[in-house]
Design an enzyme around this catalytic site. Structure first.
Site, PDB file in Angstrom:
ATOM      1  N   ASP A 167     -77.587   5.511  53.898  1.00  0.00           N
ATOM      2  CA  ASP A 167     -76.315   5.961  53.335  1.00  0.00           C
ATOM      3  C   ASP A 167     -76.349   7.462  53.108  1.00  0.00           C
ATOM      4  O   ASP A 167     -77.051   8.190  53.829  1.00  0.00           O
ATOM      5  CB  ASP A 167     -76.049   5.224  52.010  1.00  0.00           C
ATOM      6  CG  ASP A 167     -74.567   5.042  51.752  1.00  0.00           C
ATOM      7  OD1 ASP A 167     -73.977   5.898  51.073  1.00  0.00           O
ATOM      8  OD2 ASP A 167     -73.999   4.051  52.251  1.00  0.00           O
ATOM      9  N   HIS A 204     -72.074   7.842  46.776  1.00  0.00           N
ATOM     10  CA  HIS A 204     -71.907   6.565  47.470  1.00  0.00           C
ATOM     11  C   HIS A 204     -73.233   5.802  47.547  1.00  0.00           C
ATOM     12  O   HIS A 204     -73.314   4.622  47.197  1.00  0.00           O
ATOM     13  CB  HIS A 204     -71.352   6.832  48.873  1.00  0.00           C
ATOM     14  CG  HIS A 204     -70.854   5.639  49.606  1.00  0.00           C
ATOM     15  ND1 HIS A 204     -71.624   4.962  50.532  1.00  0.00           N
ATOM     16  CD2 HIS A 204     -69.657   5.004  49.592  1.00  0.00           C
ATOM     17  CE1 HIS A 204     -70.923   3.965  51.054  1.00  0.00           C
ATOM     18  NE2 HIS A 204     -69.719   3.972  50.503  1.00  0.00           N
ATOM     19  N   SER A 412     -68.208  -1.607  51.516  1.00  0.00           N
ATOM     20  CA  SER A 412     -69.420  -0.826  51.213  1.00  0.00           C
ATOM     21  C   SER A 412     -70.182  -1.419  50.052  1.00  0.00           C
ATOM     22  O   SER A 412     -71.423  -1.407  50.030  1.00  0.00           O
ATOM     23  CB  SER A 412     -69.043   0.609  50.822  1.00  0.00           C
ATOM     24  OG  SER A 412     -69.098   1.492  51.891  1.00  0.00           O
TER      25      SER A 412
END
EC number: 3.4.-.-
Length: 476
Positions: A167, A204, A412
């Protein structure tokens, strides 16, 4: 699909790749992004065949000359892919690339070969463009707890399940969040801009790691910053980066991937083909997000779960809405999505900052669901104005402050919830084979949800708290 948001995110990713001209495909339909003027082929004989074939057919492509057709990268690398330039990438705009489309047509049925694709666009693999996340993060009230809440259990290094998250990197002070004290990996490249504002999609990877740790405390989590600050990478680079990520610490028990792309095909991504074939020979389980296009179009690498030989190696995860009873409006769907997990308004660690950090919204919410659903989805609430949507208008984008936890939505984040459930099953059953644990978990699971009129497997952690859904719609 929402053309406005797609275009906004296209612009953001293009700014993050200033030296890579991008186009929208296919034919400006807004399904994926790809590099202009370039096609991909397998190294060696196939690359030479492609190059020769394109040269023979170059007169059929507008603006293409023989000098344009040349390889622009080393012929060999571990991912087994060569980039072949078929046109000047500076020509035209981002609405498509006739030269690339022409090259694909010319090589659709190569001489002397059938059933094997030789050439592909060089797609952008991303967390941002109609993929993951499905919205932008939202601050939570002081004292709010993670959702899913932290499961019972302690971290014991000798028996911890190894999870590798591919990621964006970890935030600077992520260890100030107790659940992530044992996490390691790459740092976020740039957390804030020169104005001190938190960059979009920053955090994230940290958010994902926090979800895994909450559902399965006995995990060794490593986060690799494989994706750039806009959460994007070219397909031609992605396969090599995946190999590098597993080389650093060995093949993990579970690989968590919250990125991907559609490509208009049903046979995978050429750029990750070598990695996926190697994955199939390992014991690692890849858990990958299904994407946020609200579409049945296969999204890769998640859709490998539906290809022969990958059934046990890949688990594709869609997102459930806040009540856990139906699919989230943004979630991709179809037979290639093998399970769904909570993915709306989850709460996890966004930053590790001890002091509040400002964030300015980039995208505005909509007056109605951009995918046509009737419930109060993340397209609509909480209401805010974004700088991109308001550009040229009289509105002022909304600014919020974060200091630790946030709510965020997308496949996600459904993905690490599923990762945590497989890892927790391994710990509880002393199971050392992640693929066996995945099958055991799916076989024992009795939870179902409704997605587009079909009952689908729902992986719901015991510590997850559903949230009421306003204005339920008949369309689910």
């Amino acid at each position: 699909m929402a053309p406005q948001r797609f275009r906004e995110q296209y612009d953001q990713i293009q700014r993050s790749m200033p030296d890579v001209p991008l186009a929208v495909g296919p034919d400006d339909a807004g399904e994926f992004l790809y590099e202009k003027g370039v096609v991909l082929a397998r190294d060696g004989e196939e690359a030479r065949l492609v190059e020769d074939a394109v040269r023979r057919h170059f007169t059929t492509f507008a603006g293409l000359t023989a000098d344009h057709v040349r390889r622009t990268s080393p012929e060999t690398n571990r991912s087994g892919i060569t980039r072949i330039r078929v046109a000047d990438p500076g020509q035209g705009d981002g609405s498509g690339d006739p030269a690339v489309a022409g090259a694909l047509r010319a090589l659709r049925e190569p001489e002397g070969r059938t059933g094997r694709r030789l050439v592909s666009r060089n797609h952008v693999v991303s967390i941002a463009v109609n993929a993951c996340p499905g919205d932008e993060p939202v601050p939570v009230e002081a004292g709010a707890q993670p959702n899913p809440a932290v499961a019972d259990g302690a971290h014991t290094p000798a028996g911890a399940v190894g999870v590798l998250v591919i990621d964006t990197g970890l935030m600077n002070d992520y260890r100030s969040y107790p659940l992530l004290a044992h996490t390691r990996g790459d740092a976020q490249v740039e957390e804030c801009g020169d104005d001190g504002i938190l960059r979009q999609y920053c955090g994230h990877g940290t958010f994902i790691a926090g979800l895994v740790a909450a559902v399965a405390p006995n995990t060794d989590i490593t986060v690799r910053g494989t994706l750039n600050d806009a959460g994007a990478i070219l397909e031609s680079e992605f396969g090599e980066k995946l190999f590098e990520a597993v080389d650093q610490g060995g093949w993990p028990d579970i690989l968590s991937l919250s990125a991907g792309t559609s490509n208009g095909r049903t046979d995978g991504l050429l750029g990750v083909d070598a990695f996926m074939r190697e994955l199939r020979q390992q014991r690692t389980l890849l858990v990958a997000c299904a994407g946020n296009n609200s579409s049945a179009t296969p999204f890769w690498p998640a859709a490998y779960a539906d290809l022969p030989g990958f059934e046990n190696a890949v688990l594709s995860i869609g997102a459930l809405r806040g009540d856990g009873e139906f699919g989230a409006c943004f979630s991709n769907h179809g037979a290639w999505v093998k399970a769904y997990a909570p993915g709306e308004r989850l709460t996890s660690a966004l930053t590790g900052f001890d002091t509040p950090v400002p964030y300015v919204y980039q995208h505005s919410t909509y007056d109605a669901c951009r995918y046509g659903f009737g419930y109060a989805c993340t397209c609509r609430h909480p209401r805010h104005a974004g700088v991109l949507s308001e550009e040229g208008g009289s509105g002022k984008p909304d600014q919020v402050m974060f200091e630790g936890l946030a709510q965020w939505s997308g496949t996600s984040f459904a993905t690490p919830v599923a990762v945590g459930m497989v890892a927790a099953h391994m710990t509880a059953r002393a199971e050392t084979d992640p693929r066996a644990a995945r099958q055991q978990l799916m076989d024992a699971n009795s939870e179902v949800a409704e997605v587009r009129g079909a009952n689908v497997p729902a992986l719901i952690p015991a510590t997850w708290s559903p949230t009421p859904v306003a204005l339920p719609s008949a369309r689910t």
